[in-house]
Structures are given as structure tokens and as C-alpha cells.
Design a protein around this motif. Sequence first.
Motif, mmCIF file in Angstrom:
data_model
loop_
_atom_site.group_PDB
_atom_site.id
_atom_site.type_symbol
_atom_site.label_atom_id
_atom_site.label_comp_id
_atom_site.label_asym_id
_atom_site.label_seq_id
_atom_site.Cartn_x
_atom_site.Cartn_y
_atom_site.Cartn_z
ATOM 1 N N THR A 75 -3.749 3.467 -10.692
ATOM 2 C CA THR A 75 -3.762 2.034 -10.400
ATOM 3 C C THR A 75 -4.009 1.801 -8.919
ATOM 4 O OG1 THR A 75 -1.368 1.973 -10.021
ATOM 5 C CG2 THR A 75 -2.142 1.599 -12.283
ATOM 6 N N PHE A 76 -4.361 0.584 -8.589
ATOM 7 C CA PHE A 76 -4.550 0.191 -7.185
ATOM 8 C C PHE A 76 -3.368 -0.616 -6.670
ATOM 9 C CE2 PHE A 76 -6.212 -2.650 -3.853
ATOM 10 C CZ PHE A 76 -6.718 -1.701 -2.972
ATOM 11 N N ARG A 77 -2.743 -1.357 -7.535
ATOM 12 C CA ARG A 77 -1.617 -2.238 -7.213
ATOM 13 C C ARG A 77 -2.015 -3.226 -6.126
ATOM 14 N NH1 ARG A 77 3.185 2.365 -7.063
ATOM 15 N NH2 ARG A 77 2.640 3.319 -9.071
ATOM 16 N N PRO A 78 -2.942 -4.081 -6.421
ATOM 17 C CA PRO A 78 -3.490 -4.978 -5.392
ATOM 18 C C PRO A 78 -2.475 -5.945 -4.805
ATOM 19 C CG PRO A 78 -4.195 -5.646 -7.584
ATOM 20 C CD PRO A 78 -3.547 -4.320 -7.740
ATOM 21 N N ASN A 79 -1.437 -6.272 -5.567
ATOM 22 C CA ASN A 79 -0.472 -7.263 -5.085
ATOM 23 C C ASN A 79 0.702 -6.645 -4.325
ATOM 24 O OD1 ASN A 79 -1.948 -9.415 -6.245
ATOM 25 N ND2 ASN A 79 -1.086 -8.921 -8.259
ATOM 26 N N ASP A 80 0.752 -5.296 -4.277
ATOM 27 C CA ASP A 80 1.811 -4.656 -3.488
ATOM 28 C C ASP A 80 1.611 -4.995 -2.011
ATOM 29 O OD1 ASP A 80 2.786 -3.577 -5.774
ATOM 30 O OD2 ASP A 80 2.507 -1.469 -5.201
ATOM 31 N N LYS A 81 2.716 -5.135 -1.276
ATOM 32 C CA LYS A 81 2.655 -5.432 0.158
ATOM 33 C C LYS A 81 2.296 -4.163 0.926
ATOM 34 C CE LYS A 81 3.762 -9.577 -0.928
ATOM 35 N NZ LYS A 81 2.671 -10.563 -1.034
ATOM 36 N N LEU A 82 1.456 -4.320 1.946
ATOM 37 C CA LEU A 82 0.974 -3.173 2.732
ATOM 38 C C LEU A 82 1.995 -2.807 3.802
ATOM 39 C CD1 LEU A 82 -1.645 -1.426 2.973
ATOM 40 C CD2 LEU A 82 -2.253 -2.897 4.919
ATOM 41 N N THR A 83 2.291 -1.489 3.922
ATOM 42 C CA THR A 83 3.213 -1.021 4.973
ATOM 43 C C THR A 83 2.429 -0.738 6.246
ATOM 44 O OG1 THR A 83 2.981 1.296 4.380
ATOM 45 C CG2 THR A 83 4.673 0.029 3.197
ATOM 46 N N ARG A 84 3.164 -0.651 7.344
ATOM 47 C CA ARG A 84 2.537 -0.375 8.644
ATOM 48 C C ARG A 84 1.897 1.009 8.640
ATOM 49 N NH1 ARG A 84 3.789 -2.799 13.279
ATOM 50 N NH2 ARG A 84 4.333 -0.846 14.358
ATOM 51 N N ALA A 85 2.560 1.956 7.969
ATOM 52 C CA ALA A 85 2.008 3.305 7.938
ATOM 53 C C ALA A 85 0.677 3.321 7.198
ATOM 54 C CB ALA A 85 2.993 4.251 7.263
ATOM 55 N N HIS A 86 0.610 2.616 6.019
ATOM 56 C CA HIS A 86 -0.631 2.580 5.248
ATOM 57 C C HIS A 86 -1.728 1.830 5.990
ATOM 58 C CE1 HIS A 86 1.450 3.452 1.123
ATOM 59 N NE2 HIS A 86 1.164 4.555 1.831
ATOM 60 N N ALA A 87 -1.358 0.799 6.745
ATOM 61 C CA ALA A 87 -2.345 0.085 7.558
ATOM 62 C C ALA A 87 -2.958 1.022 8.585
ATOM 63 C CB ALA A 87 -1.700 -1.120 8.232
ATOM 64 N N ALA A 88 -2.108 1.888 9.215
ATOM 65 C CA ALA A 88 -2.608 2.845 10.210
ATOM 66 C C ALA A 88 -3.583 3.827 9.563
ATOM 67 C CB ALA A 88 -1.435 3.588 10.833
ATOM 68 N N VAL A 89 -3.254 4.286 8.345
ATOM 69 C CA VAL A 89 -4.125 5.229 7.646
ATOM 70 C C VAL A 89 -5.468 4.584 7.338
ATOM 71 C CG1 VAL A 89 -4.433 6.550 5.528
ATOM 72 C CG2 VAL A 89 -2.198 6.526 6.668
ATOM 73 N N ILE A 90 -5.451 3.368 6.820
ATOM 74 C CA ILE A 90 -6.696 2.692 6.424
ATOM 75 C C ILE A 90 -7.575 2.425 7.639
ATOM 76 C CG2 ILE A 90 -7.610 0.552 5.436
ATOM 77 C CD1 ILE A 90 -5.077 0.519 3.635
ATOM 78 N N ILE A 91 -6.992 1.963 8.749
ATOM 79 C CA ILE A 91 -7.775 1.666 9.959
ATOM 80 C C ILE A 91 -8.372 2.946 10.534
ATOM 81 C CG2 ILE A 91 -7.583 0.936 12.375
ATOM 82 C CD1 ILE A 91 -7.843 -1.374 10.456
#
Length: 754
Positions: free
Chosen positions: A612-628
Motif C-alpha cells: 500500500t501507499f497510505r496516501p492519507n498517512d501524515k509524513l514524518t520529518r525523517a521520511h521528508a528528509a529521505v524523499i528530498i
Amino acid sequence: MKKIAKILLILVVMMSIVVSPLNAYAFQTVKKDYPLSKGVQYKQYTYSNTYTNSINHLSINVGDPTTEVQLGMPAAVNGKESTVANANRLSREGNRVVGAINASFFNMSEGYPLFLLAKNNVILNGGTVSSGSDQYMNVPTAFGMTSDGRGVIDYFDFDVTLSHNGTNYEMSGLNRVRNIYEAIIYTPQFYSKTTDTNEYGFEIVVDTGSPITENTFGQTLTGKVTQIKPYGSKEKLTIPSTGFVVSLQGGEWHNKLSQVAVGDEMSVNFSIDQLWQNAQFILASGPYLVKDGKPYIMMSTSSSRAKEVAPRTVVATSNNGQTVHLITVDGRQNHSKGMNMVQLANYLVALGVDRAINLDGGGSTTMAIRNYGSNNVVLANLPSNSGNTQRLVSATLQAVSTAPTGKATHIKFTNSTNYATLLVGASSNVAVQYVLDENYTTLPLDGHLSLASQNQTLQINGLNYTATQAGDDRIYIGYDGAAVQSYQVKVVDAPTTMAVAPSSKTVGAGESVSFTIDAKDDAGKPIVYNPSQVKWSVEGNIGTITSAGKFTAQNPGTTGKVIATLGTKSVDATVSVAKPALFKDIPNNYVYYKEIEYLTTHNIITGQADGTFRPNDKLTRAHAAVIISRALDLNTKNVKNPSFKDIQANHIYYKEIAAVVEAGIMSGRENNTFDPNATLTRAQMAKIVAIAYELKGTSGIAFKDVPKDHWAYTYVQQLAANNITTGYDGNIYKPNEAISRAHFGLFLYRAINK
């Protein structure tokens, strides 16, 4: 005869006082109405007055030279047979029974008729006339067919006269049970070999010297007395085949005939009044119901028998006897209650009959008719017996067609394609249910039927045909080579309009869908074609299709057509083969499918371990760092330790967090922590995206909840100026709301592709 006339006068006066016509014809619905033969019409009514009743009616035109009303009898006078069985047994070529009803009253235990029956002057049963105005036949009344073929209902005078020494004695009856004070003549035609009488009487045996094979009106039997059985004797006297027995009971008869001696000559004569002489048959019954078109009930209408609401059977006449009516009224059932005698008489008057007489009713009431498609009669009404079974009865009245079997004139058939327009190459057939001659007699089918094409454009094979060329033609259905009926056949080489269903379809690779066509002629009606005539094909590398129109998709992401060709016309449907779903919870029609697909394809963002992608889950700061870090392709190999207390070198996302901090895109908290599991707000997201992609500018949007003195004002304005965000309705941005994975992906996609 004078005695009978006196009884009639008393009864007529009495009945005329108590019977008054009612509005009997209040409501009647015709349920069935069709001819059974050239001279016989069958009708079934629902009649409503006091009760609802089901009535069956045979109207018989005996003026037709091939139509008769006949008396049907079992094989033996005291035998019993169902109405249907009796009619079918007596039906034959040239004497087809097309309808029948039960007729005479009878002794239910022994089977013999109760009243007079005669056929062509032959006396079948002598019968009796009951005593008492509460009895059905308390005066001698009968129905019959005269020698010239008219139906008649009237009184009769049947006399059995004994002569001895020049004196005539009027006997009580012929060949029936002897009752008290009666004198009965027994001939060899009695159903029993003996007189079967008791000892309370005396009997005289007379031998004529010649065999007696029948008893007829006008007949006189003369012989010598051979035996006298005295009063008190229990001997069972055998009726001689060449003679008769005079059985007498009561002192009056003893006084009259006690002087008879062996050797005396005695004779007996059987006579009927002139009206009934040479009649085709006579069937005595009662009561008389209608005379001269008016109620004429010859029994006490206050008696229990007359007042009983019950099933009824009636024979009536009209048109000076040229029309005979056989009528049954179902009774004692939910669908039909029945009638009492007054209701019955009034109904018959309303029906328009001239004369009518009651026949045996109750559980005996039965009507049988010949249905089209069979020459046997079947039950037409619902008898009141358990299971609607027929009672075995002693006589029937039958509507008979004497016409020989003729040529086919009527046919009932169905067309397998319901007379629709055919495509060239399509087939159809005819199914024949029955063929009738002009008298509605059913003709055999096997080997007699044929088809013919008027214009030779239809290829015939038995009762099947195939269209070979476009145009109008006609099918003729023949019997023994002669055309009986025909119908038009229209053939086309292509439909006027045609559509494929579904007209467009998106399917996944490996999935199948069945396509169909709707082909119509110039009148907008469906045309007939063989399924194999539809040619299916595929345009584009989208998959395969079978000859039956079943398409199986291949090659995701392709678009093409499914084409149907019928005759000279082709139509198509657009088919798209869908790409496989990115994630279980991101279908192909998801609102941000394109953005998430881009980020996934470029390995910027990934889903969860469960697919799943879980589009409505809230993004954490750690995951934001990974994506950027992935989006900017930051170097994560040789990174400077940001020295956050909560991010050790062995942290799963240590390198990505260190890379974005070193690039100046993200920073830690005031207490020297990064807080990796905290959710990222929309304001924080604005800062990260604006710095990461070096956004510039100011938009014309003044978000109410992000004033100029807000710490994120510049970043939010830069996002808006580059069309990365538009905010929410009401000119708000919701800076403190945690951002979802889907929305972060949306903003990032727009920033990358600005």
C-alpha cells in the motif's frame, strides 16, 4: 294421461305463484369463445350475481347438416363411465364427439338410470316418475331429438299396458325396482337375470315363444302364462329370454289379477305419445326450468333440493329447437359457488333460451370438450369432487360432428425467429402445433408438412430455411402439398444500424470482457443472424479476441479498437489496457495518480511493505528528509555528522538526514534534536520545498492564516508564486496542519516540474 294432466295443472299454478324473474344477467364475462366444429361453439363465462360462478356452454346448431346431439350410454344399461371416457369411446371417423355433458339421474350404487331413456324407439330404460313436489322429476318431462333433428323439451306420456281377457291394465313401469302398490313388467332387457323382488307380492311369467331382443315403442308382446309365483314366495324368478314377467304388489292388484291361470293369454304394449314417436332419443329428467322464455320450475322452489346452491347441469333449446345448449355450472368451490333452481332458471332466461330442463348435477356435473390439436375430448369444467375428479355416470349428451375428415384449412405454428428480418446466411424454422380441417378436426402432422419459398431465395430443408440473398420473399406452409398459410420474410445483406456493447472499455492486462452487437433493420427492429456470422477483430496491440467476441487484454498502457463486422457493415469499440496499479490503495483513477506514479517511477518515493501507499498517512520529518534527498540526488556517502542527540550514526535514515541538513534544506530543534518521528507541518513543508528548489517570487494571494509576520510567510508565498499551492477555500493555507504523504508528493511533483 288425464291423471298426469291434473298433476301438471296443480304444479304449474303452484310454481307460478312462487317464481318471479330476477335480474339474472347482472354481469357475465366471456373467458373463452371458439368453435369446436362447424356447428358447435364453446364458451366459458364468469357470471356474478349473488355468487360468482364459472359456467361452461356448448351452443349446438343442429340445423347444420353435419351436426347432431346424441345420447351416449355405457356398454351396459346399468354400467357407469366418466363423461370424458364415454365421449372418447363413442367418437370415431364420421362421428366425432366434440363436446359432452353428464345427463341422466341414476342409482349411484347399482348404476342403472332412474328415468326413461330411449333411442330410435328402443326403450333402454323404463324408469319412473317420482312422487312429491320436492322431487326433481315429479312430472314426466324429457329432452330429446325429434326424427327431423330438432331439440325438444316437453312432457311425455309413456304407457305400459297389460291386457288379459279383454281388460287393459295400466302398469306402473318397465324394468325397474318394484315399489309398494306397483305393477312392473320385466323383460329380458332388465339389467338383472331375475326380477330381484321380495316376497311381498306375486308374479306371473309369460312366454311368447320367440326371443325378445329389444323393447320398442308401439311393441306388443303376447304369450301364454307358464308360471305364477304366489304371494309370500321367496323364489327368485328368472326372466325368460322369450317372455316377460308381470310383478304385482298390493291388494288392489291381487283383486284384479288373482284369477289369472297358467295357460291364459296375456299381452303387454309399450307406447309413447305422438310428440316423441320415432324420436332419435328421449332422456327423461327434471325439473322443467324454462318454458317459452320464462321461468317455469316444475318442483317446489321452497324445498331443500331446489334451494340448495350446488353444481348444475342443464340442457336447453332455442330457435325452435334448431339450437341446443349444453350448460354446466361449477359449484361448491371457491371459484364457483353454484346455483339454486330459481337462480338457475333466471340465468337461463337471461341467456336467451326458450326451454330448459335440469339434468343430474352436484358431483356429477361435468363438461368435456375437444381442444385444438387432439380429436379426444378433455375435461372443461372443474367437478366438485375431491381433486376435481369425474364421477362415473350412466348417460351423457354429446355434441357430434358427422363430417368426414377434410382438407387442411387451419394451422397453428410458431416461427423460431418471430418473423424478424434475416441477414443473408441466417436460418429460421417453423414449428407446427396442429393442423385442422374446415370442421376443426385435428389432422396428423408426421409426413404431411412442407415449406416452399415463393421467390426461391430461401433454401428449404424440411421445416427449416436459410436466407441466400437480400430481398423480400414469402414462406408457404403446406399440408399434403397444398398451401395452408404463408408469411413474409425480409432478408438484408447488412443491418441498417449496428452498435457494439460496451462501446468503450478500460481493462487490465490479462482480464477478459465479452463484446456483443445490437443489429437492427430499417424499422429499428432487431435482425436475425447466426452468431458465427459476426467477424471479430482487433486493431492495435491491445490483445486478442475470439470468434464469439471474448476479448483478452495484453500490453498495459496501450489503446486500440475491437471491431465487429456483420455482413457489409462494421462498427468498433475503443479499448484501453490499463497499467497495473501502483499500489493496492492507489487505483488508476486516483486523483493524484499521475504525481505519485512519477515520483515512484523516479524512485523518489516508495510504498509500504504490504503493497500500500497510505496516501492519507501524515509524513514524518525523517521520511521528508529521505524523499528530498532522493529527489535532489544528494550525496549520502560522505556526510557530515549533524550531531543531533536523537540521530545516531546507526539510525536507519542517518545519511539522508545528514545530507539534507548539510545542504541547508532542513535543520534541527533548539534542543539539538531532529525529532525524526514528528509530523511535518504544511508551513515546514513550504520552507523545505522553497529552499530545496530555490523558489522565488511573491503571489497575489494573501492567505488569512499566514500574515506577513508569520515565520513561513516568504516560503508559502514562493510556493504560491510558482503555482505549487493554491491553499484552501476561504483564502487559508492551514500552516500548522500536518501534511499527508499524498499532498507532500503533489507539492514535490509540482516543484520538480515547475
